[in-house]
Design an enzyme around this catalytic site. Structure first.
Site, short mmCIF file in Angstrom:
data_model
loop_
_atom_site.label_atom_id
_atom_site.label_comp_id
_atom_site.label_asym_id
_atom_site.label_seq_id
_atom_site.Cartn_x
_atom_site.Cartn_y
_atom_site.Cartn_z
N TYR A 1 52.95 11.98 32.38
CA TYR A 1 53.58 11.44 31.17
C TYR A 1 54.96 10.91 31.51
O TYR A 1 55.80 11.64 32.04
CB TYR A 1 53.66 12.58 30.14
CG TYR A 1 54.16 12.16 28.78
CD1 TYR A 1 53.61 11.08 28.12
CD2 TYR A 1 55.17 12.89 28.15
CE1 TYR A 1 54.06 10.71 26.86
CE2 TYR A 1 55.62 12.54 26.88
CZ TYR A 1 55.07 11.45 26.25
OH TYR A 1 55.52 11.10 25.00
N ALA B 1 48.93 25.09 46.10
CA ALA B 1 49.61 25.82 45.03
C ALA B 1 50.77 25.00 44.48
O ALA B 1 51.49 24.37 45.24
CB ALA B 1 50.12 27.15 45.57
N GLU C 1 28.33 44.41 -16.86
CA GLU C 1 29.30 44.13 -15.80
C GLU C 1 30.27 45.30 -15.64
O GLU C 1 30.60 45.99 -16.61
CB GLU C 1 30.08 42.85 -16.13
CG GLU C 1 29.25 41.59 -16.07
CD GLU C 1 28.64 41.37 -14.70
OE1 GLU C 1 29.39 41.32 -13.71
OE2 GLU C 1 27.39 41.27 -14.61
N ASN D 1 41.30 19.53 48.27
CA ASN D 1 42.04 20.78 48.20
C ASN D 1 43.39 20.53 47.53
O ASN D 1 44.16 19.69 47.97
CB ASN D 1 42.26 21.34 49.60
CG ASN D 1 42.87 22.72 49.52
OD1 ASN D 1 42.18 23.70 49.28
ND2 ASN D 1 44.18 22.79 49.67
N GLY E 1 27.38 44.43 -11.41
CA GLY E 1 26.79 44.68 -12.72
C GLY E 1 25.74 45.78 -12.58
O GLY E 1 24.97 45.77 -11.62
N ASN F 1 33.95 39.24 -1.91
CA ASN F 1 34.89 38.90 -2.98
C ASN F 1 36.35 38.86 -2.54
O ASN F 1 37.19 38.29 -3.20
CB ASN F 1 34.75 39.91 -4.13
CG ASN F 1 33.37 39.80 -4.77
OD1 ASN F 1 32.98 38.73 -5.22
ND2 ASN F 1 32.63 40.90 -4.78
N SER G 1 51.13 22.27 49.23
CA SER G 1 51.72 23.02 48.11
C SER G 1 52.98 22.35 47.58
O SER G 1 53.66 21.63 48.30
CB SER G 1 52.09 24.43 48.58
OG SER G 1 50.91 25.10 48.94
N ARG H 1 40.28 36.46 -5.78
CA ARG H 1 40.61 37.67 -5.02
C ARG H 1 40.84 37.38 -3.53
O ARG H 1 41.31 38.23 -2.79
CB ARG H 1 39.48 38.71 -5.19
CG ARG H 1 39.48 39.35 -6.57
CD ARG H 1 38.19 40.11 -6.87
NE ARG H 1 37.13 39.22 -7.34
CZ ARG H 1 35.90 39.63 -7.69
NH1 ARG H 1 35.58 40.91 -7.60
NH2 ARG H 1 35.00 38.77 -8.13
#
Ligand code: UD1
Ligand code: CA
Length: 458
Positions: A390, A383, A157, A380, A143, A230, A408, A17
């Site tokens: 990589y 931004a 059952e 520091n 059951g 179930n 920045s 189920r």
């Protein structure tokens, strides 16, 4: 004297189920597989051994249930719960007079506190079989329990019950205690003469009763704990119950949870006193949060350590990372695996970090990518700083020494090192090491074309 007890968990069935490629008992709730949750509850009863009936995807279930006192028994074909118990006959034959707790593997809500009085009752009554019952709000699927004329019981059952029988409210929950010898005396007598063509364990209730063995029932009032899982809707409902339990245990130990309805915390997560969890926070895996922390809305923390007084501002994601004390991240910070933020560090809006040590008191306030880098204390980061880690083949390292200042919009093309207290001018693409205390600027010269717009350009 208390008789010693073995346990047997039924976990061989596929769980049709669930409509899943994965066996039902390996589905997780709050970061733990269903079978593991059941085993945890049963283990606390300290049985001599826990036998696990495996069948469908047996290797995966075996791998999940290995450990001291655990013993897997294979049920080659899944011919029903009675047949499943029978497969453990040779493993248990020698245990004769001991007791056996038999339990369906799909009952993740059962607590040891509910099993304990059940065992006590069984042993006090000296029964051959005691089975647990309850009166759920909706008995569908269970059951139903009936009395025989001679004071014994039988179970019918759902599939085999008449509409009249289905009206019975008391149900069998799938948790049994047997005297081992009596169990294996009666078990071969069950048949598969029923709607499903399976060997039902539940038939043994009637067989033992008719044989004059002492059969008793133990009705639990904790009906919430004995609902079987179930299908996936029941999985979600069960997870919700476990979630509430976890939140209750945290709040009772001094954690504030503003909105229990939307807070998800895995089993093994720890949160220290006086920490505050805002709405819609998710804490997963082995996460440990210190005390006096604030975790703001929509933050998602996985397998990470968060030091005391640290703040995780709105919508941050932290994965397999460490934040020491007094750190602040977010809103919208993403920490990928192996980020280590030392005490007092600040990492802000839209900063992504990976495999990086970020020193004490260092700051990266906005819009940066810091990967495979070692950033010392009091640095520091301006931004828009990017560690170009990589090169298409390898991941290379960026090292920034203590007190350095990165302006920045800087690209640091790794491998590269910026020395102690050095400055990097805004907009530079740094490809060579910068020596301590110096200023590096790498920039095209600004040119200006006078009266550009007058010549027809807008
Ligand atoms: C079972 C009971 C039912 C009870 C309900 C409580 C039987 C026949 N019925 O029904 O009276 O009200 O639990 O939740 O026992 N399993 C095996 N091998 C098999 C078949 C099943 O190991 O051949 C395992 C399953 O993996 C599962 C457990 O037994 O963990 C129960 O099986 P399930 O099919 O869920 O039984 P229910 O229909 O829920
Ligand atoms: Ca079930």
């Amino acid at each position: 004297m208390k008789r010693s007890v073995h346990a047997l968990i039924l976990a061989a069935g596929k769980g049709t189920r669930f409509k899943s490629e994965k066996i039902k008992v390996l589905h997780s709730l709050m970061g733990k597989s269903m079978i593991q949750i059941v085993l945890d509850s049963v283990s606390r009863l300290k049985p001599e051994k826990i036998h696990i009936i495996v069948g469908y995807q047996k290797d995966a279930v075996k791998a999940e249930t290995s450990g001291d006192h655990m013993h897997c028994v294979e049920q080659k074909e899944q011919k029903g719960t009675g047949h499943a118990v029978l497969s453990a006959k040779s493993a248990l034959r020698k245990e004769g007079d001991k007791d056996l707790l038999v339990m369906n593997g799909d009952l993740p809500l059962i607590r040891t506190e509910t099993l304990r009085p059940f065992l006590k009752f069984h042993q006090k009554m000296n029964n051959s079989l005691t089975f647990m019952t309850s009166e759920p709000e909706n008995p569908f699927g269970f059951g139903r329990v009936f009395k025989t004329e001679k004071g014994g019981f039988f179970v019918i059952e759902e599939k085999d019950a008449t509409p009249e029988q289905k009206k019975i409210k008391e149900v069998n929950v799938g948790i049994y205690l047997f005297n081992i010898k009596d169990l294996f005396r009666a078990l071969p007598k069950i048949s598969n003469n029923n709607k499903k063509g399976e060997f039902y364990l539940t038939d043994i209730v009637e067989i033992m009763s008719l044989e004059g063995m002492k059969v008793g029932k133990f009705k639990t009032e904790n009906r919430e704990e004995v609902v079987g899982v179930n299908d996936r809707f029941e999985l979600a409902l069960a997870a919700d119950v476990l979630r509430k339990r976890k939140i209750e245990s945290l709040t009772s130990s001094g954690v504030t949870v503003y909105d229990p309805k939307t807070t998800w915390i895995d089993f093994d997560v720890k949160v220290g006193r006086d920490s505050i969890l805002y709405p819609s926070v998710i804490l997963e895996g082995k996460t440990v949060i210190g005390s006096h922390c604030k975790i703001y809305p929509f933050s998602h923390i996985i397998d990470s350590k968060i030091g005391d007084r640290t703040k995780v501002l709105t919508s941050s994601m932290v994965e397999m990372s460490t934040l020491e004390k007094d750190v602040q991240i977010g809103p919208f910070t993403r920490l990928r695996p192996n980020s280590i933020l030392k005490q007092g560090a600040r990492v802000g809006n839209f900063v992504e970090m990976k495999n990086t040590v970020f020193g004490k008191g260092s700051k990266a306030g906005h819009l940066s990518y810091l990967g495979d880098s070692e950033i010392a204390d009091d640095v520091n980061i301006g931004a828009g700083t990017i560690c170009c880690n990589y090169d298409g083949e390898n991941k290379n390292k960026t090292i920034i020494e203590e007190g350095a200042f990165i302006g920045s919009g800087v690209e640091l093309v790794a491998p590269v090192k910026v020395g102690k207290k050095a400055y990097v001018g805004a907009g530079s693409t740094i490809t060579k090491n910068v020596s301590p205390g110096s200023l590096a600027v790498e920039r095209g010269k600004q040119i200006e074309k006078k009266d550009w717009t007058k010549k027809g350009k807008k």
